[in-house]
Design an enzyme around this catalytic site. Structure first.
Site, PDB file in Angstrom:
ATOM      1  CG  HIS A   1     -51.125  14.973  33.813  1.00  0.00           C
ATOM      2  ND1 HIS A   1     -51.036  13.620  33.569  1.00  0.00           N
ATOM      3  CD2 HIS A   1     -51.221  15.105  35.170  1.00  0.00           C
ATOM      4  CE1 HIS A   1     -51.057  12.973  34.723  1.00  0.00           C
ATOM      5  NE2 HIS A   1     -51.184  13.836  35.698  1.00  0.00           N
TER       6      HIS A   1
ATOM      7  CD  GLN B   1     -55.598  14.514  37.049  1.00  0.00           C
ATOM      8  OE1 GLN B   1     -54.707  13.920  37.623  1.00  0.00           O
ATOM      9  NE2 GLN B   1     -56.848  14.511  37.502  1.00  0.00           N
TER      10      GLN B   1
ATOM     11  CG  ASP C   1     -51.813  21.676  38.970  1.00  0.00           C
ATOM     12  OD1 ASP C   1     -51.710  21.130  40.085  1.00  0.00           O
ATOM     13  OD2 ASP C   1     -51.247  21.257  37.946  1.00  0.00           O
TER      14      ASP C   1
ATOM     15  NE  ARG D   1     -54.792  10.134  36.342  1.00  0.00           N
ATOM     16  CZ  ARG D   1     -53.544  10.496  36.652  1.00  0.00           C
ATOM     17  NH1 ARG D   1     -53.334  11.411  37.567  1.00  0.00           N
ATOM     18  NH2 ARG D   1     -52.496   9.980  36.024  1.00  0.00           N
TER      19      ARG D   1
END
Ligand code: CP
Length: 308
Positions: A134, A137, A225, A294
């Site tokens: 990712h 991110q 996470d 982001r």
């Protein structure tokens, strides 16, 4: 073709330029209403396709808003409603989309799907998350860390929990930006050894320990996470919760880090599972800055890919 597929596949100088560009674009917008377009319109006349084969809030909205702020147009496409990979090969979809749009952002399952798209597209492709990584991110997270605490190089990051796709991108970033990472979690959920090897080969100290309180000592940031990722089967939920409960980020764990350690989480979160509410809403938490960033980081990535 300038694709943004992964942090470890991107030149470190280019990564640093994107982070600096994100900081500058964020500063330039300070105090403006969200719908105001940027003074510069580098994406004027550009059409961006945002393809989602998995759910998304942050990635979808931040890419859409960011492209529009820079004068671009977007279309958001659901993988389910396209021929992607079932009615038509990924390669042919890439060729067709390249005739309509100037850039493709893809969130998908298999890393191979992303690579096939990039191989056959004649426009840049951005990785909006796969089961393996990712990178957008983590670019936003580096912007976040540095705006609060200064240069990330030489810092100690601690990842607590599941060694998932986000953890892999943190490891790639450790290698490219020159910081250390300690992973703490159950052995069955260790991070991808390729990502560990990459960071170590680049000179980062990567440690793996089963003791979360020991891991947190001297941390400059503690990151976690969700315990069950989008690609994990629902049947694994109970087993994962049992395995990961000792790795919850709570006030005791935060207290083992440096006094100015940050708490980071890419969101969405399952509150009081992987991290307590006290930590998520506490003074060390920067989780909503990560979400905001982001937008700024991806604007820099879009510009880099398009060379504008
Ligand atoms: N962090 C993240 O990628 O959020 P979304 O799944 O909502 O896009």
């Amino acid at each position: 073709m300038t694709h943004f597929l992964d942090i470890h596949k991107t030149d470190p100088a280019a990564l640093r330029d994107m982070i600096n560009s994100a900081h500058a674009m964020k500063t330039a917008r300070r105090g403006l209403p969200k719908g105001t377009t940027d003074a510069e319109q580098p994406l004027a006349g550009r059409m961006i396709a945002l393809i989602f084969e998995k759910p998304s809030t942050r990635t979808r909205v931040s890419f859409d808003v960011g492209a529009r702020q820079m004068g671009g147009q977007t279309m958001i496409l659901s993988g389910k409603e396209m021929q992607l990979g079932h009615g038509e090969s990924i390669a042919d979809t890439a060729r067709v989309l390249s005739r309509y749009v100037d850039l493709i952002m893809l969130r998908t399952f298999e890393e191979a799907t992303l690579h096939e798209m990039a191989e056959h597209a004649t426009v840049p492709v951005i990785n909006g998350l796969t089961d393996a990584s990712h990178p957008c991110q983590i670019m936003a997270d580096i912007v976040t860390y540095e705006e609060h605490r200064g240069p990330i190089a030489g810092r100690k990051f601690v990842w607590s929990g599941d060694g998932n796709n986000v953890c892999s991108s943190w490891l790639h970033a450790a290698g490219q930006f020159g910081f250390d990472l300690t992973f703490t979690g159950p052995e069955t959920l260790d991070p991808d050894p390729r990502a560990v090897e990459f960071a170590r080969a680049k000179g980062s100290k990567v440690e793996i320990t089963r003791d979360p309180l020991e891991a947190a000592k001297g941390a400059d940031a503690i990151v976690t996470d969700t315990w069950v990722s989008m690609h994990d089967p629902e049947s694994a939920r109970e087993r994962r919760h049992n395995q990961l409960r000792p790795y919850q980020v709570n006030e005791e764990m935060m207290a083992r880090g440096n006094p100015d350690a940050l708490f980071m989480h890419c969101l969405p979160a399952h509150r009081n599972e992987e991290a307590t509410n006290a930590v998520m809403d506490g003074p060390q938490s920067v989780i909503f800055d990560e979400s905001e960033n982001r937008l700024h980081a991806q604007k820099a990535i879009l510009r880099w890919c398009l060379g504008v």
